[in-house]
Design a protein around this motif. Structure first.
Motif, PDB file in Angstrom:
ATOM      1  N   ALA A 138       0.989  -1.200  -0.013  1.00 19.25           N
ATOM      2  CA  ALA A 138      -0.073  -0.150   0.126  1.00 19.25           C
ATOM      3  C   ALA A 138       0.851   1.300  -0.279  1.00 19.25           C
ATOM      4  CB  ALA A 138      -0.943  -0.098   1.320  1.00 19.25           C
ATOM      5  N   GLY A 139       1.953   1.172   0.855  1.00 18.22           N
ATOM      6  CA  GLY A 139       2.791   2.399   0.790  1.00 18.22           C
ATOM      7  C   GLY A 139       3.743   2.646  -0.496  1.00 18.22           C
ATOM      8  N   ASN A 140       4.016   1.498  -1.432  1.00 16.76           N
ATOM      9  CA  ASN A 140       4.793   1.570  -2.531  1.00 16.76           C
ATOM     10  C   ASN A 140       4.417   2.772  -3.661  1.00 16.76           C
ATOM     11  OD1 ASN A 140       5.779   1.018  -4.920  1.00 16.76           O
ATOM     12  ND2 ASN A 140       5.852  -1.419  -4.644  1.00 16.76           N
ATOM     13  N   GLU A 141       5.195   3.458  -3.670  1.00 19.51           N
ATOM     14  CA  GLU A 141       5.125   4.686  -4.873  1.00 19.51           C
ATOM     15  C   GLU A 141       4.489   4.390  -6.156  1.00 19.51           C
ATOM     16  OE1 GLU A 141       4.177   8.601  -5.290  1.00 19.51           O
ATOM     17  OE2 GLU A 141       4.944   7.753  -3.424  1.00 19.51           O
ATOM     18  N   ALA A 142       5.426   3.234  -6.531  1.00 21.47           N
ATOM     19  CA  ALA A 142       5.065   2.692  -8.011  1.00 21.47           C
ATOM     20  C   ALA A 142       3.494   2.255  -8.017  1.00 21.47           C
ATOM     21  CB  ALA A 142       6.038   1.583  -8.282  1.00 21.47           C
ATOM     22  N   LEU A 143       3.152   1.583  -6.964  1.00 19.09           N
ATOM     23  CA  LEU A 143       1.607   1.111  -6.988  1.00 19.09           C
ATOM     24  C   LEU A 143       0.693   2.226  -7.155  1.00 19.09           C
ATOM     25  CD1 LEU A 143       0.057  -1.430  -6.999  1.00 19.09           C
ATOM     26  CD2 LEU A 143       0.064  -1.249  -4.505  1.00 19.09           C
TER      27      LEU A 143
END
Length: 181
Positions: A138-143
């Motif tokens: 959830a915290g993944n910038e790419a996602l």
């Protein structure tokens, strides 16, 4: 120069989460099945599902709850059993969308296959693997740059394919010949 096809890192990660969940559950004994008929069934089903979710989005209902996401996994699981049954019986697919988001999914499949699918937890395991993957990333910038439906539908696609494989394995174990597989 032709650009080589490559899958996104997100798609690969979601696919791997689905495959690992199914392997961990011990649901498959052989390699995944490949069938042009089942691939066409997948496409037909997912086009209908996306259209339904697009209608929902246009009404301002874009967010899916965890229960609705779980229902989608149960839905594609049941539709995989239906698609394999239709393949065996040389019947066309007539996918309806009953139960797609409410968990009340009817299963139109071979009786032995229906019984088997009700005993195993493949859909629930895939849903949980997706939800766990999503929460962990959830915290993944790419996602954040992705439409949230893309990773979800990647997971659903793999759930469908893995469910088709489980269905083929079950029917073959029961002595059925699966055409084109």
């Amino acid at each position: 120069m032709a650009k080589e096809f490559s899958r996104s890192v997100v798609s690969q990660a979601v696919a791997l989460a689905m495959v690992e969940a199914v392997q961990k559950g011990g649901y498959l004994k052989e390699a995944m099945v490949a069938s042009p008929v089942l691939a066409e069934a997948e496409k037909e089903l997912f086009v209908k599902m996306l259209a339904r979710l697009d209608e929902r989005r246009k009404k301002g209902e874009a967010e899916l709850t965890a229960d609705e996401i779980s229902s989608l996994f149960t839905f594609v699981y049941a539709k995989a059993a239906e698609a394999v049954t239709n393949l065996v019986n040389s019947q066309p697919n007539n996918f309806d969308l009953l139960g797609m988001l409410d968990g009340k999914v009817p299963i139109y499949a071979d009786d032995r296959l229906t019984g088997y699918f009700k005993k195993i937890n493949l859909a629930a395991d895939c849903a949980q693997a997706y939800l766990d993957w999503h929460d962990a990333n959830a915290g993944n910038e790419a996602l954040r740059s992705y439409d949230p439906m893309l990773p979800l539908f990647e997971a659903l696609k793999w759930c469908f394919r893995l469910s088709c494989t489980a269905a083929v394995e079950k029917l073959e174990a029961d002595g059925k010949v699966i055409p084109g597989v």
